[in-house]
Design a protein around this motif. Sequence first.
Motif, PDB file in Angstrom:
ATOM      1  N   ILE A 123       0.845  -1.202   0.000  1.00 35.90           N
ATOM      2  CA  ILE A 123       0.000   0.000   0.000  1.00 35.90           C
ATOM      3  C   ILE A 123       0.879   1.250   0.000  1.00 35.90           C
ATOM      4  N   GLN A 124       1.869   1.265   0.891  1.00 36.62           N
ATOM      5  CA  GLN A 124       2.756   2.433   0.962  1.00 36.62           C
ATOM      6  C   GLN A 124       3.643   2.535  -0.287  1.00 36.62           C
ATOM      7  N   ALA A 125       4.043   1.387  -0.821  1.00 37.17           N
ATOM      8  CA  ALA A 125       4.868   1.401  -2.043  1.00 37.17           C
ATOM      9  C   ALA A 125       4.082   2.065  -3.171  1.00 37.17           C
ATOM     10  N   ARG A 126       2.830   1.640  -3.354  1.00 36.54           N
ATOM     11  CA  ARG A 126       2.032   2.208  -4.459  1.00 36.54           C
ATOM     12  C   ARG A 126       1.717   3.671  -4.183  1.00 36.54           C
ATOM     13  N   THR A 127       1.446   3.984  -2.928  1.00 28.83           N
ATOM     14  CA  THR A 127       1.153   5.391  -2.575  1.00 28.83           C
ATOM     15  C   THR A 127       2.307   6.294  -2.991  1.00 28.83           C
ATOM     16  N   HIS A 128       3.523   5.757  -2.887  1.00 27.68           N
ATOM     17  CA  HIS A 128       4.693   6.571  -3.240  1.00 27.68           C
ATOM     18  C   HIS A 128       5.185   6.291  -4.660  1.00 27.68           C
ATOM     19  N   GLY A 129       4.296   5.724  -5.479  1.00 24.03           N
ATOM     20  CA  GLY A 129       4.579   5.615  -6.904  1.00 24.03           C
ATOM     21  C   GLY A 129       5.424   4.422  -7.311  1.00 24.03           C
ATOM     22  N   PHE A 130       5.616   3.447  -6.425  1.00 18.72           N
ATOM     23  CA  PHE A 130       6.416   2.269  -6.777  1.00 18.72           C
ATOM     24  C   PHE A 130       5.592   1.238  -7.542  1.00 18.72           C
TER      25      PHE A 130
END
Length: 361
Positions: A123-130
């Motif tokens: 979730i945090q990875a995608r939130t930061h564009g990963f």
Amino acid sequence: MRSVPIGSVRSTIRELVAYPIEHERVPVKLDANELGFDLPSGLAAAVQSALSRIDLRRYPEGHADSLTETVAREWHVAAESVLVGNGSNEMIALTFAAFGGDGADGRAPAVVLPTPSFGVYPIQARTHGFEVVSCPLDERFELDPERVLDATRRHRARLVVLASPNNPTGNAFQRVSIERILDGFDGPVVVDEAYQPFATESWLGRWDRWPNLLVLRTLSKVGLAALRVGFLFADPRLTAELRKAKLPFNLNSMSAAVARVALDAWSDLEAVAQGVIAERRRLQEALSRLGTLEVFPSEANFLLVRVPGDANQLWSRLLERGISVRNFSAKAGLAGCLRITVGRPHENDQLIASLGELLAP
Ligand SMILES: Cc1ncc(COP(=O)(O)O)c(C=O)c1O
């Protein structure tokens, strides 16, 4: 009528499913990997005294310097290698924020995540564009370092995140596997040690040998989940860069003060964790003796079990009896699996008795 600008929210975020937070109010709560045992005696009085000295009119220290000094002293690391956050969750978000952003070629950066693992990472990875590259663990939930390294090469990954001991599987990855990844991948490798107090291995301080190593720790699993205090450790040259992206005053004065008291009493908290380990062994043996469950090895404060038949039904039956465990059976690689936090002995006894009855032929 003006419209709500939902369309302006980045599509990667609109596509996310929020992290599920179950807050079951049940007599036997074994679903959140909290500490079931009592905190050391004497801690409450020391906490009261520390809280009474706080001046509520003042901002906290900008980077929790006093707590940083205490952690450095207790855990034998340089203060410059420590960052303090609102739970290790904040440090996970900070890591993705710091290493994210588009590359020179405009491509989204990739992170390799062994799966199954902690649900906050993707979730945090995608939130930061990963872009999230999942690398499945084997059927014993072991890590294949060559597979991880191969994924980093194929996707030109910028980051690898490992939880060891891993949540929700409970096992710590083999030291040689993690070393192989640290040696073979040039980019940052995060080792999340949220459950380290219940394990044998630690990676703290090893950035002298591997400057690409970042270690995460938390106070949440040793009985202080309400505080929201976590830590990131790395080579001071790296923490200096990450500190620039961290919000100032991120840790409130109350949590910082209580965390200092807790760290001053760290050996007492470690003794409580040893009690959890002993109870984990007892629970593991009792569950194995039922003969119907597969109980996976654990170095955490919980056990992952694979149940025969319908795991959803068993999970609801336990809830009807006032026992809440975490149902992972819909997750990839975890068919039939429930995660059980090690509770107090009488809570574990209730769980063992209920499982014995519900799984009787
Ligand atoms: C592997 C792992 N990392 C981090 C966390 C979050 O810890 P904190 O409460 O410090 O944010 C958890 C919580 O369950 C976890 O399982």
